[in-house]
Write a protein that holds these residues in place. Structure first.
Motif, PDB file in Angstrom:
ATOM      1  N   GLU A   1      48.077  31.621  29.493  1.00  0.00           N
ATOM      2  CA  GLU A   1      46.775  31.766  28.842  1.00  0.00           C
ATOM      3  C   GLU A   1      45.666  31.166  29.712  1.00  0.00           C
ATOM      4  O   GLU A   1      44.598  31.760  29.882  1.00  0.00           O
ATOM      5  CB  GLU A   1      46.788  31.069  27.479  1.00  0.00           C
ATOM      6  CG  GLU A   1      47.494  31.859  26.385  1.00  0.00           C
ATOM      7  CD  GLU A   1      47.506  31.110  25.057  1.00  0.00           C
ATOM      8  OE1 GLU A   1      46.976  29.986  25.007  1.00  0.00           O
ATOM      9  OE2 GLU A   1      48.049  31.655  24.084  1.00  0.00           O
ATOM     10  N   ILE A   2      45.946  29.979  30.248  1.00  0.00           N
ATOM     11  CA  ILE A   2      44.966  29.324  31.117  1.00  0.00           C
ATOM     12  C   ILE A   2      44.781  30.138  32.390  1.00  0.00           C
ATOM     13  O   ILE A   2      43.670  30.341  32.872  1.00  0.00           O
ATOM     14  CB  ILE A   2      45.418  27.889  31.462  1.00  0.00           C
ATOM     15  CG1 ILE A   2      45.486  27.037  30.200  1.00  0.00           C
ATOM     16  CG2 ILE A   2      44.458  27.252  32.474  1.00  0.00           C
ATOM     17  CD1 ILE A   2      46.161  25.696  30.415  1.00  0.00           C
ATOM     18  N   ARG A   3      45.915  30.614  32.929  1.00  0.00           N
ATOM     19  CA  ARG A   3      45.848  31.362  34.171  1.00  0.00           C
ATOM     20  C   ARG A   3      45.049  32.651  34.018  1.00  0.00           C
ATOM     21  O   ARG A   3      44.300  33.058  34.924  1.00  0.00           O
ATOM     22  CB  ARG A   3      47.274  31.696  34.647  1.00  0.00           C
ATOM     23  CG  ARG A   3      47.334  31.922  36.145  1.00  0.00           C
ATOM     24  CD  ARG A   3      48.678  32.389  36.588  1.00  0.00           C
ATOM     25  NE  ARG A   3      48.505  33.604  37.382  1.00  0.00           N
ATOM     26  CZ  ARG A   3      49.477  34.428  37.703  1.00  0.00           C
ATOM     27  NH1 ARG A   3      50.692  34.202  37.304  1.00  0.00           N
ATOM     28  NH2 ARG A   3      49.240  35.490  38.429  1.00  0.00           N
ATOM     29  N   ALA A   4      45.179  33.305  32.883  1.00  0.00           N
ATOM     30  CA  ALA A   4      44.423  34.539  32.651  1.00  0.00           C
ATOM     31  C   ALA A   4      42.922  34.275  32.727  1.00  0.00           C
ATOM     32  O   ALA A   4      42.168  35.038  33.346  1.00  0.00           O
ATOM     33  CB  ALA A   4      44.789  35.133  31.285  1.00  0.00           C
ATOM     34  N   SER A   5      42.491  33.182  32.110  1.00  0.00           N
ATOM     35  CA  SER A   5      41.065  32.838  32.137  1.00  0.00           C
ATOM     36  C   SER A   5      40.593  32.519  33.555  1.00  0.00           C
ATOM     37  O   SER A   5      39.522  32.967  33.980  1.00  0.00           O
ATOM     38  CB  SER A   5      40.793  31.643  31.224  1.00  0.00           C
ATOM     39  OG  SER A   5      41.036  31.978  29.880  1.00  0.00           O
ATOM     40  N   LEU A   6      41.404  31.753  34.280  1.00  0.00           N
ATOM     41  CA  LEU A   6      41.021  31.374  35.637  1.00  0.00           C
ATOM     42  C   LEU A   6      41.043  32.570  36.585  1.00  0.00           C
ATOM     43  O   LEU A   6      40.188  32.694  37.463  1.00  0.00           O
ATOM     44  CB  LEU A   6      41.943  30.268  36.160  1.00  0.00           C
ATOM     45  CG  LEU A   6      41.871  28.914  35.440  1.00  0.00           C
ATOM     46  CD1 LEU A   6      42.825  27.918  36.080  1.00  0.00           C
ATOM     47  CD2 LEU A   6      40.449  28.373  35.452  1.00  0.00           C
ATOM     48  N   GLU A   7      42.030  33.457  36.411  1.00  0.00           N
ATOM     49  CA  GLU A   7      42.091  34.660  37.249  1.00  0.00           C
ATOM     50  C   GLU A   7      40.882  35.554  36.975  1.00  0.00           C
ATOM     51  O   GLU A   7      40.315  36.152  37.895  1.00  0.00           O
ATOM     52  CB  GLU A   7      43.385  35.429  36.981  1.00  0.00           C
ATOM     53  CG  GLU A   7      44.662  34.747  37.443  1.00  0.00           C
ATOM     54  CD  GLU A   7      44.984  35.001  38.900  1.00  0.00           C
ATOM     55  OE1 GLU A   7      44.231  35.745  39.565  1.00  0.00           O
ATOM     56  OE2 GLU A   7      45.987  34.442  39.378  1.00  0.00           O
ATOM     57  N   GLY A   8      40.493  35.634  35.709  1.00  0.00           N
ATOM     58  CA  GLY A   8      39.315  36.420  35.365  1.00  0.00           C
ATOM     59  C   GLY A   8      38.060  35.858  36.008  1.00  0.00           C
ATOM     60  O   GLY A   8      37.236  36.605  36.554  1.00  0.00           O
ATOM     61  N   LEU A   9      37.922  34.547  35.953  1.00  0.00           N
ATOM     62  CA  LEU A   9      36.785  33.891  36.582  1.00  0.00           C
ATOM     63  C   LEU A   9      36.800  34.104  38.094  1.00  0.00           C
ATOM     64  O   LEU A   9      35.768  34.416  38.704  1.00  0.00           O
ATOM     65  CB  LEU A   9      36.803  32.398  36.269  1.00  0.00           C
ATOM     66  CG  LEU A   9      35.726  31.531  36.928  1.00  0.00           C
ATOM     67  CD1 LEU A   9      34.329  32.028  36.552  1.00  0.00           C
ATOM     68  CD2 LEU A   9      35.905  30.072  36.540  1.00  0.00           C
ATOM     69  N   GLY A  10      37.989  33.954  38.685  1.00  0.00           N
ATOM     70  CA  GLY A  10      38.105  34.130  40.134  1.00  0.00           C
ATOM     71  C   GLY A  10      37.727  35.523  40.588  1.00  0.00           C
ATOM     72  O   GLY A  10      36.992  35.696  41.574  1.00  0.00           O
ATOM     73  N   ALA A  11      38.199  36.537  39.858  1.00  0.00           N
ATOM     74  CA  ALA A  11      37.889  37.925  40.227  1.00  0.00           C
ATOM     75  C   ALA A  11      36.409  38.230  40.045  1.00  0.00           C
ATOM     76  O   ALA A  11      35.808  38.953  40.850  1.00  0.00           O
ATOM     77  CB  ALA A  11      38.744  38.884  39.400  1.00  0.00           C
TER      78      ALA A  11
ATOM     79  N   GLU B   1      34.013  44.246  35.326  1.00  0.00           N
ATOM     80  CA  GLU B   1      35.279  44.975  35.463  1.00  0.00           C
ATOM     81  C   GLU B   1      36.312  44.137  36.211  1.00  0.00           C
ATOM     82  O   GLU B   1      37.503  44.173  35.884  1.00  0.00           O
ATOM     83  CB  GLU B   1      35.047  46.296  36.197  1.00  0.00           C
ATOM     84  CG  GLU B   1      36.298  47.149  36.365  1.00  0.00           C
ATOM     85  CD  GLU B   1      36.963  47.532  35.048  1.00  0.00           C
ATOM     86  OE1 GLU B   1      38.196  47.717  35.055  1.00  0.00           O
ATOM     87  OE2 GLU B   1      36.260  47.632  34.025  1.00  0.00           O
ATOM     88  N   GLY B   2      35.862  43.376  37.203  1.00  0.00           N
ATOM     89  CA  GLY B   2      36.779  42.509  37.934  1.00  0.00           C
ATOM     90  C   GLY B   2      37.409  41.481  37.018  1.00  0.00           C
ATOM     91  O   GLY B   2      38.625  41.250  37.056  1.00  0.00           O
ATOM     92  N   LYS B   3      36.593  40.863  36.188  1.00  0.00           N
ATOM     93  CA  LYS B   3      37.092  39.865  35.238  1.00  0.00           C
ATOM     94  C   LYS B   3      38.061  40.502  34.251  1.00  0.00           C
ATOM     95  O   LYS B   3      39.156  39.962  33.998  1.00  0.00           O
ATOM     96  CB  LYS B   3      35.916  39.239  34.489  1.00  0.00           C
ATOM     97  CG  LYS B   3      36.314  38.181  33.480  1.00  0.00           C
ATOM     98  CD  LYS B   3      35.082  37.550  32.832  1.00  0.00           C
ATOM     99  CE  LYS B   3      35.486  36.442  31.866  1.00  0.00           C
ATOM    100  NZ  LYS B   3      34.296  35.793  31.265  1.00  0.00           N
ATOM    101  N   LYS B   4      37.684  41.634  33.687  1.00  0.00           N
ATOM    102  CA  LYS B   4      38.511  42.333  32.693  1.00  0.00           C
ATOM    103  C   LYS B   4      39.862  42.737  33.292  1.00  0.00           C
ATOM    104  O   LYS B   4      40.919  42.526  32.682  1.00  0.00           O
ATOM    105  CB  LYS B   4      37.768  43.565  32.190  1.00  0.00           C
ATOM    106  CG  LYS B   4      38.537  44.432  31.206  1.00  0.00           C
ATOM    107  CD  LYS B   4      37.641  45.558  30.695  1.00  0.00           C
ATOM    108  CE  LYS B   4      38.397  46.504  29.770  1.00  0.00           C
ATOM    109  NZ  LYS B   4      39.375  47.350  30.491  1.00  0.00           N
ATOM    110  N   ALA B   5      39.838  43.308  34.482  1.00  0.00           N
ATOM    111  CA  ALA B   5      41.065  43.782  35.118  1.00  0.00           C
ATOM    112  C   ALA B   5      42.018  42.631  35.455  1.00  0.00           C
ATOM    113  O   ALA B   5      43.231  42.745  35.287  1.00  0.00           O
ATOM    114  CB  ALA B   5      40.728  44.564  36.389  1.00  0.00           C
ATOM    115  N   ALA B   6      41.451  41.527  35.912  1.00  0.00           N
ATOM    116  CA  ALA B   6      42.276  40.376  36.274  1.00  0.00           C
ATOM    117  C   ALA B   6      42.927  39.754  35.047  1.00  0.00           C
ATOM    118  O   ALA B   6      44.107  39.361  35.081  1.00  0.00           O
ATOM    119  CB  ALA B   6      41.435  39.336  37.009  1.00  0.00           C
TER     120      ALA B   6
END
Length: 222
Positions: free
Chosen positions: A90-100, A200-205
């Motif tokens: 769950e945490i990783r999804a948020s961070l990956e979204g932010l990163g993308a 879109e980057g955030k959503k896709a990640a």
């Protein structure tokens, strides 16, 4: 227990550190599996060292939470609960979204070139079903995104979370259907970053990690 490779002792690092890094890597890569007992004598023989550095490494791995010591039973590779796994993802999804999203905003032409190259190499690894290369290129693809995001703190946080689920990612990328799906997911993320589409980057990640989360919930925690 999978056989471990004898260590190269012509190393500038202290022996205890070399043994620790080798055992830590074996756990994260799934060579030493969750719940598996760690026998000092057996590990020492496989690594070509005495029991002392193995014992020291096991104690250090316990401090990291990768090993548990059970009274009168010995050392075991730590299990990760379903709740712990889901919390991390769950945490990783948020961070990956932010990163993308940051990568879509800040990426350079060099970043795009590197991402395209890594995606091509990842796709080739899927075709040949080279699991080791699959893992390597998947990690490098995500690392490249965080490099493009240009936020060192964020990069450090996500790397820590990657290690916590590394054992389960091997099962994920080894699945032929999952690995084929990863190609499409990577392409969507790449295109969004390339086009500078932050939303879109955030959503896709996020969706990329959520699919991994569902797979691990279905296959890795039974």
């Amino acid at each position: 227990m999978d056989s471990l490779t004898k260590l190269n002792l012509d190393n500038y690092k202290p022996l205890r550190d070399v043994v620790f890094e080798n055992l830590r890597g074996a756990i994260l890569e799934g060579k030493l599996k969750s719940g598996q007992r760690l026998m000092e004598v057996q590990l020492a023989e496989q690594l070509g060292v005495s029991r002392t550095p193995v014992r020291e490494a096991i104690r250090k791995l316990e401090l990291e939470g990768l090993v548990v010591m059970l009274p009168r039973k010995g050392a075991y590779v730590a299990n990760i609960s379903v709740k712990d796994l889901m919390d991390v993802l769950e945490i990783r999804a948020s961070l990956e979204g932010l990163g993308a999203s940051l990568a879509a905003e800040r990426r350079t032409d060099e970043d795009i070139k590197n991402l395209e190259q890594l995606e091509e190499e990842f796709e080739q690894a899927v075709i040949t079903q080279d699991i080791d290369m699959l893992l390597k290129k998947d990690i490098e693809f995500h690392e490249c995104i965080f490099k493009a995001a240009n936020n060192k703190k964020l990069e450090k946080m996500i790397n820590s979370l990657w290690e916590q689920v590394q054992r389960f990612r091997i099962t994920y990328v080894s699945d032929s259907n999952a690995s084929l799906s990863l190609i499409d997911e990577h392409r969507i993320i790449l295109n969004a970053i390339k086009q500078g589409n932050v939303a879109e980057g955030k959503k896709a990640a996020i969706e990329h990690i959520e699919k991994a989360e569902q797979f691990m919930l279905d296959h890795c925690t039974k």
